[in-house]
Design an enzyme around this catalytic site. Structure first.
Site, PDB file in Angstrom:
ATOM      1  CB  SER A   1      36.543  47.140  42.411  1.00 41.08           C
ATOM      2  OG  SER A   1      37.853  47.462  42.834  1.00 41.08           O
ATOM      3  CE  LYS A   2      33.168  41.975  46.161  1.00 41.77           C
ATOM      4  NZ  LYS A   2      31.913  41.285  46.263  1.00 41.77           N
ATOM      5  NE  ARG A   3      38.383  40.928  45.403  1.00 45.88           N
ATOM      6  CZ  ARG A   3      37.708  40.364  46.406  1.00 45.88           C
ATOM      7  NH1 ARG A   3      37.905  40.747  47.648  1.00 45.88           N
ATOM      8  NH2 ARG A   3      36.842  39.409  46.169  1.00 45.88           N
TER       9      ARG A   3
END
Ligand code: GLU
Length: 508
Positions: free
Chosen positions: A268-270
């Site tokens: 995930s981009k987080r």
């Protein structure tokens, strides 16, 4: 321990058709590292078998459509070194390769299913469907279509149509029994029909859903092997039912393990930059990125003990290989189902290896094509030309545009009248706002100002916080112009790193 596939590699092809595979990205934003990972596997599969690799754009979901995305997908895949024989940009005998240009084909195919009774029209309004959902949730049942319109008579259908009601077309999943299919990496997988929803195939606006368009296209484009990410396994029984409904031969299905963050959650981009643009703009070498993606499936054999000894290999050198070596040696039977970890430390190490292998001339060329390209220097120069008195100040004013690690001290980023926690929360809102913004002066400025107004942050506080995150300092060249020069992918990554860092437990 990683789990390895217990299944023997694919039996000789189920038919004599030449191998044809595809990737089918949806143009919904920045090009994702997962697209390049699945793209590489498809490319290797086709190339090893003398087959064709097709690129199809699945753009039927108009609510998530981003107009710049398609070109970015082409560019990013080419950047890592992948090529395809058929696609919207190169054409081919089975086009068009953009689903939005194929709506007539899907309409014709829906008619076949309606006529043979494997699909039906469902006339519920959006409100009725919502009420159905709510009552199921209240009854602690999984929300799904209740089948009310599965068996409408011709008169009932005519009556709804006379009322002018809109309809969707749904797949008539058999009420009992189950669907079994073979996944080439996992063996047989069975889904009970009571867990399979009567999937919408065509929406009331006449646009197909992913499921219908995907199956129709894979069939018409003569795809022999569907190699895609594991997240699509639960869609596959619907697809198998569709192939059966049309009376078509099934392709083989290969569901690849999902890329994971270090903590094993789905990538995930987080937690990781997932845009290929980020890696490109940050000066990663495409060969290193492709090599790294090739490590992800586990299909490259590690050197044997004997090779390590006889060739004096460092074991890690077994991790370094070119696309040509992957074509020669990548073995789909070796693929490991344990989720491959997208480990940035490893990618950095690999990239370093590739940088060190470059000759001084090659390294110079890398610098000139990335951080010191004419285009970048020109853009950076335009930010500061009117603000300096001698060229020596260039570095002082623009260092943040050439650095990887920028972290403002607390005194710089926490506005006088704000608490750290509120400030981090606002930074998260800035991030969400900028993720959704088009990357130009007006869009960024308007989006930030609208956010500030909504959350009662003054323009000054709002811009100062972002300036601190971007530059590590209280002064900078004009902020929004700097964001544009730095690029969207790198800006968002810097913001995410700031937020993640500030949320780490602090030592008191
Ligand atoms: N459009 C789907 C995606 O965005 C394609 C999935 C598939 O390969 O079937 O990944």
């Amino acid at each position: 321990m990683t789990e390895t596939s217990a299944i023997t590699p694919a039996a000789p092809s189920h038919d004599s058709r030449p191998t044809r595979v595809r990737i089918a990205p949806s143009p919904t934003g920045d090009p994702h590292v997962g697209t390049a990972y699945i793209g590489l596997l498809n490319y290797l599969f086709a190339t090893q078998r003398g087959g064709q690799f097709v690129l199809r754009i699945e753009d039927t979901d108009r609510t998530r459509f981003v107009s710049t995305s398609e070109q970015m997908i082409f560019d990013a895949l080419k950047w890592v070194g992948l090529t395809w024989q058929e696609g919207p940009d190169v054409g081919g005998p089975y086009g068009p390769y953009r689903q939005s240009e194929r709506t007539e084909i899907y309409r014709e195919h829906v008619e076949i299913l309606l006529a043979n009774g494997t699909a039906y029209k469902s006339f519920e309004t959006a409100e009725e469907l919502e009420a159905m959902r709510q009552s199921q949730i209240a009854a602690k049942m999984p929300p799904r279509y209740n089948g009310a319109h599965r068996e409408l008579t011709a008169e009932q259908i005519a009556a709804f149509e006379a009322e002018g009601r809109q309809y969707t077309v749904r797949l008539k999943v058999p009420a009992t029994g189950s669907t079994t299919f073979r996944d080439e990496l996992r063996g047989e997988i069975t889904f009970d029909h009571n867990n399979v929803d009567d999937q919408v195939l065509m929406k009331s606006d006449g646009f197909p859903t992913y499921h219908l368009a995907n199956v129709v296209d894979d069939h018409l484009m003569q795809i022999t092997d569907v190699i895609r990410a594991e997240e699509w396994i639960s869609s596959t029984p619907k697809h198998v039912l569709l192939y059966n409904a049309f009376g078509w031969e099934l392709p083989k299905f290969w569901h690849m393990p999902l890329l994971r963050n270090i903590d094993k959650s789905k990538i995930s981009k987080r937690k990781n930059p997932v845009s290929l643009n980020y890696y490109r703009e940050s000066g990663y070498l495409p060969q290193a990125m492709l090599n790294f993606l090739g490590l992800m499936g586990g299909g490259m054999a590690q050197p044997t003990e004997q090779e390590i000894v006889s060739k004096g290999l460092n074991t890690k050198e077994g991790d370094i290989f070119s696309l040509a070596e992957m074509i020669e040696k990548y073995d789909f039977a070796r693929i490991s189902l344990g989720g491959p970890v997208f480990d940035l430390v490893k990618l950095k190490w690999l990239n370093g290896e590739y940088i060190r292998k470059q000759s001084p001339d090659e390294f110079f060329a890398t610098l000139r094509s990335t951080l010191f390209s004419d285009a970048y220097l020109r853009a950076v120069g335009s930010l500061i030309q009117t603000r300096i008195e001698n060229i020596g100040q260039f570095g002082d004013m623009t260092g943040f545009l050439f650095s990887d690690n920028v972290m403002p001290p607390d005194i710089v980023w926490i506005p006088k009248k704000r608490e750290p926690a509120d400030t981090i929360k606002f930074a998260e809102e800035q991030l969400t706002t900028l993720e959704a913004a088009a990357w130009d002066l007006d869009s960024i400025t308007a989006a930030l100002k609208a956010l500030g107004e909504a959350k009662e942050w003054s323009v000054k506080e709002n811009f100062m916080l972002l300036r601190a995150i971007l530059t590590g300092s209280t002064t900078s060249p004009p902020l929004v112009e700097s964001l544009i020069v730095f690029g969207k992918a790198r800006t968002l990554d810097r913001m995410r790193r700031f937020i993640a860092f500030q949320k780490l437990p602090k030592r008191s």
